[in-house]
Design a protein around this motif. Structure first.
Motif, short mmCIF file in Angstrom:
data_model
loop_
_atom_site.label_atom_id
_atom_site.label_comp_id
_atom_site.label_asym_id
_atom_site.label_seq_id
_atom_site.Cartn_x
_atom_site.Cartn_y
_atom_site.Cartn_z
N GLU A 132 -0.80 -8.47 -0.39
CA GLU A 132 -2.19 -7.58 0.54
C GLU A 132 -3.87 -8.03 -0.24
N GLN A 133 -3.10 -7.49 -1.58
CA GLN A 133 -4.25 -7.59 -2.90
C GLN A 133 -5.09 -9.40 -3.08
N LYS A 134 -3.90 -10.29 -2.34
CA LYS A 134 -4.81 -11.65 -2.07
C LYS A 134 -5.04 -12.36 -3.28
N SER A 135 -5.50 -11.86 -4.47
CA SER A 135 -6.43 -12.63 -5.24
C SER A 135 -6.32 -11.91 -6.30
N GLY A 136 -7.02 -12.57 -8.03
CA GLY A 136 -6.57 -11.87 -8.67
C GLY A 136 -5.55 -11.42 -9.60
N LYS A 137 -4.80 -10.68 -11.21
CA LYS A 137 -4.36 -10.67 -11.96
C LYS A 137 -3.46 -8.99 -10.71
N VAL A 138 -2.25 -9.36 -11.14
CA VAL A 138 -1.05 -8.47 -10.19
C VAL A 138 0.00 -8.22 -11.93
N LYS A 139 0.39 -7.14 -11.75
CA LYS A 139 1.92 -6.90 -12.57
C LYS A 139 3.25 -6.73 -11.82
N LEU A 140 4.44 -7.23 -11.62
CA LEU A 140 5.47 -6.88 -10.48
C LEU A 140 6.85 -6.22 -11.57
N ARG A 141 7.04 -6.35 -11.04
CA ARG A 141 8.20 -5.97 -11.23
C ARG A 141 9.80 -6.15 -10.59
N GLY A 142 10.80 -7.09 -10.73
CA GLY A 142 12.12 -7.31 -9.31
C GLY A 142 13.17 -8.14 -9.99
N TRP A 143 13.99 -8.79 -9.51
CA TRP A 143 15.10 -10.12 -9.84
C TRP A 143 14.20 -11.37 -9.60
N CYS A 144 15.36 -12.04 -10.28
CA CYS A 144 15.21 -13.43 -9.79
C CYS A 144 16.05 -14.31 -8.81
N TYR A 145 15.03 -14.38 -7.47
CA TYR A 145 16.29 -14.23 -6.31
C TYR A 145 16.60 -15.45 -6.76
N ARG A 146 15.44 -16.83 -7.27
CA ARG A 146 16.05 -17.75 -6.67
C ARG A 146 15.24 -18.55 -8.11
N GLU A 147 15.54 -19.30 -8.75
CA GLU A 147 15.03 -20.05 -9.73
C GLU A 147 15.16 -21.52 -10.17
N ARG A 148 14.14 -22.56 -10.44
CA ARG A 148 14.27 -23.83 -10.88
C ARG A 148 13.15 -24.29 -11.94
N GLY A 149 13.94 -25.43 -12.56
CA GLY A 149 12.89 -25.73 -13.93
C GLY A 149 13.10 -27.11 -13.89
N SER A 150 11.72 -27.22 -14.88
CA SER A 150 11.54 -28.64 -15.44
C SER A 150 11.56 -28.44 -16.80
N ASN A 151 10.79 -29.65 -17.64
CA ASN A 151 11.33 -29.33 -18.89
C ASN A 151 9.54 -28.67 -19.23
N ASN A 152 8.59 -28.65 -18.48
CA ASN A 152 7.04 -27.57 -18.79
C ASN A 152 6.95 -27.17 -17.72
N LEU A 153 7.67 -26.54 -17.08
CA LEU A 153 7.34 -25.78 -15.72
C LEU A 153 8.41 -25.34 -14.89
N ILE A 154 8.77 -23.91 -14.78
CA ILE A 154 9.72 -22.73 -14.50
C ILE A 154 9.73 -21.73 -12.48
N PHE A 155 10.14 -22.30 -11.98
CA PHE A 155 9.55 -21.38 -10.50
C PHE A 155 10.28 -20.40 -10.23
N ILE A 156 10.31 -19.35 -10.02
CA ILE A 156 11.43 -18.15 -10.15
C ILE A 156 10.09 -17.39 -8.96
N VAL A 157 11.87 -17.18 -7.90
CA VAL A 157 10.96 -16.60 -6.22
C VAL A 157 11.57 -15.10 -6.78
N LEU A 158 10.44 -14.24 -7.03
CA LEU A 158 10.36 -13.06 -7.62
C LEU A 158 10.98 -11.65 -5.97
N ARG A 159 12.20 -11.34 -6.47
CA ARG A 159 12.05 -10.07 -5.17
C ARG A 159 12.47 -8.83 -6.17
#
Ligand code: 4AD
Ligand code: MG
Length: 432
Positions: free
Chosen positions: A12-39
């Motif tokens: 809802e905030q849409k932009s700017g700094k945020v601090k979140l906590r939760g659980w890793c729902y999905r994850e995939r990575g490469s040598n330079n990049l990690i994608f985490i879907v946080l739940r």
């Protein structure tokens, strides 16, 4: 940054700094990049970690993140149409709170396995959505009865007698005597209307039904009401208004959850907008004969098969009144105009979800109650406390009980009632 916010608030905030906590729902990575879907309890969000954006230490840590690892993330949120919920967080800092090794739940596991791992399966988007809707349903029941000036009242779970038939009562040892688990609050609720007049409860009820079906639990939550001075029509009005209110609140609060469950809210709308058909049992037999070519002998109870055929003919619940005396409980009032039937009704859910509510005007005549008890092989002496209410200022009254999981099952469009409760109890399973 000091405080965390929910994922939904961040979106809802849409932009700017945020601090979140939760659980890793999905994850995939490469040598330079990690994608985490946080739940978290509110939603999911895609987060990206770029190797070059963080220290070597953070990068090394982040490599350990697997599904269901708990995390704290700081970063910048921005819109991204490709992300699952339309936003993405570019991570500045990430902290592992609890590691998760070998999360056992992956894709396409059997129902039995998921039932064994129920304590973990609750985290699924499906179960989370159902549990949110369940919370709305409980709230809506309280809201309805309190708005109508009902008092919340409680009966004991340990009971001295059966109430809904001896074959489905759980019997327990009790200090050298026998005791039963409540099938209903009713017999200890009726005495209280002489004090409070309008009462309701939501409490567990227990049924030792051996049959394993998509509609039966051995422990279920029972929303019950009892009202002094009421009549049969007013009772039907209450049941209809209650169901409408519950569905209305779910449609107001849980469209997102219904979407996750693939449940079309349009199927629920007629229940809010249209009046429920009210038919007598005898009329139902005629309708089944004419429209479904189904012949039921007068006097037989409606079975699942018949209820399902009936529900196919309507897009709202149906109220079926005046069942034959022989198929209903001992406390139901005989119809003064036709002694063969009782002033009881069932509210049958749409789409084959079966009986959601059982109700009746209560028999006031002590002699008739005794007769009914004796016919069922019960000793009226055991029910003396109940009969006493008929001897001391008896009044017309009635009430009903709704199976809350049956209601949730229908609202969510579930395949089985077991998913309408966190830890279902059935004849075959009481673990975990
Ligand atoms: O029709 P029932 O047996 O009615 C009573 O217990 C009355 N004493 C209620 C009352 O008038 N206060 O049960 C009421 C409802 C059913 O319509 C059904 O929705 C639900 O309880 N129910 C069950 N739900 C889940 N699992 C079971 N084994 C259930 N048995 C009944
Ligand atoms: Mg019933």
């Amino acid at each position: 940054m000091e405080s965390t916010i929910s994922i939904q608030k961040a979106i809802e905030q849409k932009s700017g700094k945020v601090k979140l906590r939760g659980w890793c729902y999905r994850e995939r990575g490469s040598n330079n990049l990690i994608f985490i879907v946080l739940r978290d309890s509110s939603n999911i969000i895609q987060c990206v970690l770029e190797k070059k954006a963080v220290s070597e230490e953070i990068w090394k840590d982040a490599k350990k993140i697997k599904i269901e690892t708990s995390l704290e993330i700081e970063g910048t949120i921005k819109e991204d149409a490709r992300a699952p919920t339309g936003f993405e967080v570019l991570i500045d800092d990430i902290k592992i709170i609890g590691l998760c090794e070998n999360y056992p739940i992956q894709k396409d596991l059997s129902k039995e396995f998921l039932a064994d791992k129920r304590h973990l399966w609750l985290r699924s988007r499906k179960m989370t959505s159902i549990l949110k809707i369940r919370s709305t349903v409980f709230g809506a029941i309280h809201n309805y009865f309190r708005s109508k000036d009902f008092y919340e009242y409680h009966s004991p779970i340990f009971q001295p007698t059966q109430a809904e038939g001896g074959s489905s009562v759980f019997e327990l040892p009790y200090f050298g005597k026998k005791i039963y688990l409540a099938q209903t609050w009713q017999l200890q609720a009726e005495p209280a209307i002489f004090a409070l007049e309008r009462i309701y409860t939501i409490a567990p009820s227990f049924r030792a039904e051996k049959s394993v079906t998509s509609r039966h639990l051995t422990e279920y939550w029972h929303a019950e009401m009892e009202e002094a001075w009421t009549n049969f029509n007013e009772l039907q009005d209450h049941s209809e208004a209650l169901v409408k209110n519950i569905v209305k609140e779910v449609l107001e609060k849980n469209l997102e959850e219904l979407k996750i469950l693939n449940r079309d809210p349009k199927l629920l709308e007629p229940t809010v907008k249209k009046k429920f058909p009210r038919l007598t049992y005898t009329e139902v037999l005629e309708v089944l004969d004419k429209k479904a070519n189904m012949k039921v002998k007068w006097g037989k109870d409606l079975r699942t098969k018949e209820e399902d055929e009936l529900s196919k003919l309507y897009d709202t619940p149906i109220i079926v009144t005046r069942y034959p005396k022989g198929v209903k409980a001992f406390y139901m009032k005989a119809d003064p105009e036709d002694d063969k039937v009782v002033l009881g009704f069932d509210l049958i859910g749409p789409e084959g979800y079966g009986e959601l509510i059982g109700a009746s005007q209560r028999e006031e005549d002590e002699k008739k109650i005794i007769e009914n008890l004796e016919k069922q092989g019960e000793d009226p002496k055991d029910y003396d406390f109940y009969l006493d209410t008929r001897r001391h200022g008896s009044i017309p009254h009635g009430g009903f009980g709704m199976g809350v999981e049956r209601m949730i099952s229908w609202i969510c469009g579930l395949e089985t009632i077991k998913d309408a409760i966190a830890f279902p109890r059935t004849p075959e399973r009481f673990h975990p």
